[in-house]
Scaffold this motif. Structure first.
Motif, PDB file in Angstrom:
ATOM      1  N   THR A 146       0.854  -1.183   0.000  1.00 53.75           N
ATOM      2  CA  THR A 146       0.000   0.000   0.000  1.00 53.75           C
ATOM      3  C   THR A 146       0.896   1.241   0.000  1.00 53.75           C
ATOM      4  OG1 THR A 146      -0.122  -0.002   2.425  1.00 53.75           O
ATOM      5  CG2 THR A 146      -1.857  -1.177   1.242  1.00 53.75           C
TER       6      THR A 146
ATOM      7  N   ALA B 193       2.790   1.405  -4.165  1.00 49.31           N
ATOM      8  CA  ALA B 193       2.020   0.157  -4.236  1.00 49.31           C
ATOM      9  C   ALA B 193       1.907  -0.382  -5.654  1.00 49.31           C
ATOM     10  CB  ALA B 193       0.621   0.365  -3.647  1.00 49.31           C
TER      11      ALA B 193
ATOM     12  N   ASP C 255       3.747  -5.649   4.798  1.00 48.39           N
ATOM     13  CA  ASP C 255       3.503  -4.430   4.032  1.00 48.39           C
ATOM     14  C   ASP C 255       4.080  -3.253   4.807  1.00 48.39           C
ATOM     15  OD1 ASP C 255       0.469  -2.519   3.278  1.00 48.39           O
ATOM     16  OD2 ASP C 255       2.518  -2.294   2.523  1.00 48.39           O
TER      17      ASP C 255
ATOM     18  N   ALA D 275       3.912  -0.235   3.684  1.00 44.88           N
ATOM     19  CA  ALA D 275       3.074   0.909   3.323  1.00 44.88           C
ATOM     20  C   ALA D 275       3.883   2.058   2.708  1.00 44.88           C
ATOM     21  CB  ALA D 275       2.281   1.396   4.529  1.00 44.88           C
TER      22      ALA D 275
END
Length: 384
Positions: A46, A50, A84, A86
């Protein structure tokens, strides 16, 4: 990945088995899980990056699932632990520590970006944990011998693109437009520029943008007034598409060619740029539809699982996973972190779906070749 928790196993067995039988089953299950080979993947699933990290993660998952279905390493399955970060450097550092201490990963894949990779490389080297990064820059190797690479350096694709432009097109005077907020994109620009000038071309101007920019009409007006016959772009796909579209809308003549680094090669670039993308020349690791057995199998498997056509990020993630799995297989049953690193150092000629189809390295400096592409009828295709 996809494993049933011990609590769920207790509930399931409790409905069917006597207590003694459950205890035996639990011990067997524990032994089975203990034989798994833990591999962590830290990607920007994300956030701002991403568009690359999500495809890397899905591609790694696909490759690991295929490998496990084929028996793993002498029956030992890969336990892929997905993280993840991010698109955040601080989270990448935290997850690197988690992969080292809590996950006890024998090998870590990622992170997605050069900046994140440079941030975590000292941690992995201090703790003697091998990781294979997506960064193309050789700067990650300086952190120590536990920094391993999949991507070849920009000294491969940049000069190849420059040679093609000089040999196959009339372009000799160009403007460089680059994202100054990204170290890798700056390196793409510098390497291409130096190769282009060494081959007899000239650079009229270098124009910097940042990743958040969206209004490029002043830039378009400036470039339109200059005596250039090509514009080289190195920014990510969506921004590059906006630049190209606004350049053409401002009246940049069709005879001025658009040239791009591998960062622009994405379906998103094509969809946003539309007709303005026609004729763009770019360098890449991959294009769908290549008539190689592994490529055909990968293309089919990706489309069957994810219902979309794979792009260069998907192919790169899948190929990095292939190299990682080859290292784990080379390390043999019950590997250690040291054995995995040593196995990577022995790897040669690993089949991949990018470049010329074969990945090798010399002292952690990989090579697999590159492809020069052009946009024809709304799709990237190998340039003539």
């Amino acid at each position: 990945m996809g494993r049933v928790s011990f609590g769920q196993e207790r509930e399931q067995w409790g409905r069917k088995r006597a207590p003694g039988e459950f205890a035996q089953a639990l011990l067997a299950c524990t032994a089975s899980h203990a034989q798994d080979i833990p591999v962590a993947s830290i990607q920007s699933v994300t956030g701002a990056v991403a568009f690359a990290g999500a495809h890397y993660q899905k591609a790694i998952r696909l490759a690991v699932d295929e490998f496990n279905q084929q028996g793993g390493v002498a029956g030992q399955k890969i336990n892929l632990i997905e993280h993840d970060n991010a698109s955040d450097k601080g989270q990448a550092i935290n997850l690197a520590n988690q992969a080292i201490d809590r996950d006890r990963a024998l090998l870590v894949l990622g992170p997605t970006t050069t900046a994140d990779t440079l941030a975590v490389a000292p941690l992995f080297n201090e703790k003697r944990v091998p990781f294979i990064g997506f960064a193309g820059s050789d700067a990650i190797l300086r952190a120590g011998p536990w920094s391993l690479k999949f991507r070849q350096g920009t000294d491969v694709d940049g000069p190849q693109l420059a040679r093609y432009v000089l040999e196959k097109t009339p372009s000799r005077k160009l403007a460089l437009v680059f994202d100054r907020s990204n170290e890798a994109l700056i390196e793409f620009k510098n390497v291409f520029r130096d190769a282009f000038k060494a081959g007899g071309g000239s650079v009229v101007t270098e124009e910097a943008v940042v990743s958040g920019d969206s209004n490029f009409l002043p830039l378009a007006t400036k470039l339109k007034s200059m005596d250039v016959d090509a514009v080289y772009l190195t920014s990510y796909a969506e921004q590059s598409a906006n630049i190209v579209r606004q350049l053409r809308q401002a009246g940049l003549p069709e005879k001025v060619r658009i040239i791009g680094s591998l960062a622009i090669v994405s379906p998103k670039f094509l969809s946003i740029a539309g007709k303005a993308a026609e004729g763009v020349i770019a360098v890449s690791d991959y294009v769908p539809g290549m008539e190689r057995p592994l490529n055909k199998a990968f293309d089919a498997a990706w489309q069957a699982r994810y219902k979309t056509e794979p792009d260069s990020y998907a192919a790169t993630g899948y190929s990095l996973a292939k190299v990682a799995l080859a290292a784990l297989e080379e390390a043999g049953p019950d590997p250690t972190r040291e054995k995995v690193r040593e196995a990577y150092m022995r790897l040669k000629e690993v089949p991949v779906v990018v470049g010329n189809g074969v990945w090798s390295h010399t002292d952690r400096h990989p090579r697999y070749g590159a492809l020069v592409l052009t946009v024809r009828d709304g799709k990237f295709a190998i340039a003539p």
